[in-house]
Design an enzyme around this catalytic site. Structure first.
Site, PDB file in Angstrom:
ATOM      1  N   TYR A 260       6.558  -9.936   7.169  1.00 46.43           N
ATOM      2  CA  TYR A 260       6.432  -8.488   7.343  1.00 46.43           C
ATOM      3  C   TYR A 260       6.901  -8.133   8.748  1.00 46.43           C
ATOM      4  O   TYR A 260       6.814  -8.943   9.674  1.00 46.43           O
ATOM      5  CB  TYR A 260       4.983  -8.041   7.199  1.00 46.43           C
ATOM      6  CG  TYR A 260       4.458  -7.982   5.790  1.00 46.43           C
ATOM      7  CD1 TYR A 260       4.525  -6.796   5.049  1.00 46.43           C
ATOM      8  CD2 TYR A 260       3.870  -9.096   5.198  1.00 46.43           C
ATOM      9  CE1 TYR A 260       4.030  -6.733   3.755  1.00 46.43           C
ATOM     10  CE2 TYR A 260       3.371  -9.044   3.897  1.00 46.43           C
ATOM     11  CZ  TYR A 260       3.456  -7.858   3.190  1.00 46.43           C
ATOM     12  OH  TYR A 260       2.965  -7.800   1.911  1.00 46.43           O
TER      13      TYR A 260
ATOM     14  N   ASP B 232       0.820  -1.211   0.000  1.00 38.65           N
ATOM     15  CA  ASP B 232       0.000   0.000   0.000  1.00 38.65           C
ATOM     16  C   ASP B 232       0.856   1.264   0.000  1.00 38.65           C
ATOM     17  O   ASP B 232       2.064   1.219   0.254  1.00 38.65           O
ATOM     18  CB  ASP B 232      -0.900   0.033   1.243  1.00 38.65           C
ATOM     19  CG  ASP B 232      -1.929  -1.074   1.246  1.00 38.65           C
ATOM     20  OD1 ASP B 232      -2.281  -1.559   0.155  1.00 38.65           O
ATOM     21  OD2 ASP B 232      -2.381  -1.455   2.345  1.00 38.65           O
TER      22      ASP B 232
END
Length: 248
Positions: A113, A55
């Site tokens: 992540y 994003d």
């Protein structure tokens, strides 16, 4: 003769509208920026295939992408050729020629992540685009206890952005490590794949546990509910980094 080149990329996502290029060419994305560099270096129009659609504002430490080219530039030399044309917030760390059938997205079998939190009363103006500030002290032990409920294969519908039309919202989280060093807290999440905003919502929910706004066992109830409204906040993009991708 066409060749397939794989890139390992590090980028600062602050000034970009995410990875994926947009129809409006005035919108700056990581994908479009690297494609432009490839076109400058090879004089070819290429389609850069990415491993993940990060994003706007999300960073990457080791992103994988690949593209097909007829250029004679040796695979390992592409990193130098492309870095000449890239802005300072994107760098090609590695480049290599790979089999033609290699696909950055479809061949990826796992990802890690990391979500970074600055846990102290005062925020850091220098780090403001790279870490999420939480001024009240986090209870790390409670966060670790809560994270255990997320390990394994579950329907993570409650931990994704509402909407969308996916075949399945079942994913497998293989590991979550929550580490604290001085005033930096890191949430490392590994799994076979992630839903839209999944890691940010998991991080936001664990932060709420750390602030005693939720109990660790609430995570199990949230999972079973499959209801986004039951989970915690979506933590800001600036604290999220794609750390590692795994391939066979």
């Amino acid at each position: 003769m066409a060749r397939n080149v794989r890139l390992k990329v590090e980028y600062d996502g602050t000034n970009y509208s995410g990875w994926q290029k947009q129809k409006d060419k005035n919108i700056k994305t990581i994908q479009s920026s690297i494609e432009k560099a490839i076109e400058e270096a090879t004089k070819e129009e290429v389609e850069l295939i990415g491993s993940s659609r990060t994003d706007a504002g999300v960073h990457a430490l080791a992103y994988t992408a690949n593209f097909k080219t007829c250029s004679t530039i040796p695979g390992e030399k592409f990193k130098h050729a492309l870095n000449r044309f890239l802005p300072e917030d994107i760098v090609i760390l590695e480049s290599e020629e790979v089999p033609m059938e290699f696909h950055s997205r479809f061949d990826c079998i796992g990802k890690t992540y990391v979500y970074k939190i600055l846990n102290r009363p005062l925020f850091s103006p220098i780090q403001r685009n790279y870490i999420y500030h939480v001024k009240d002290e986090l209870d790390i032990n409670s966060m670790i206890e809560a994270s255990k409920f997320l390990i394994g294969t579950h329907d993570f519908n409650a931990f994704k952005k509402s909407g969308g039309n996916l075949k399945t919202t079942v994913r497998t989280i293989t590991n979550i490590n929550i580490l604290k060093s001085n005033d930096i807290v890191e949430i490392h999440v590994s799994g076979d794949g992630f839903l839209y905003n999944m890691v940010r919502i998991i991080s936001g929910t664990l932060i709420e546990v750390g602030l005693s706004r939720r109990k660790p066992e609430d995570i199990s109830i949230i999972l079973q509910s499959k209801d986004r409204c039951k989970a915690g906040m979506c933590a800001p993009a600036r604290g999220l980094y794609l750390k590692e991708l795994f391939y066979n």
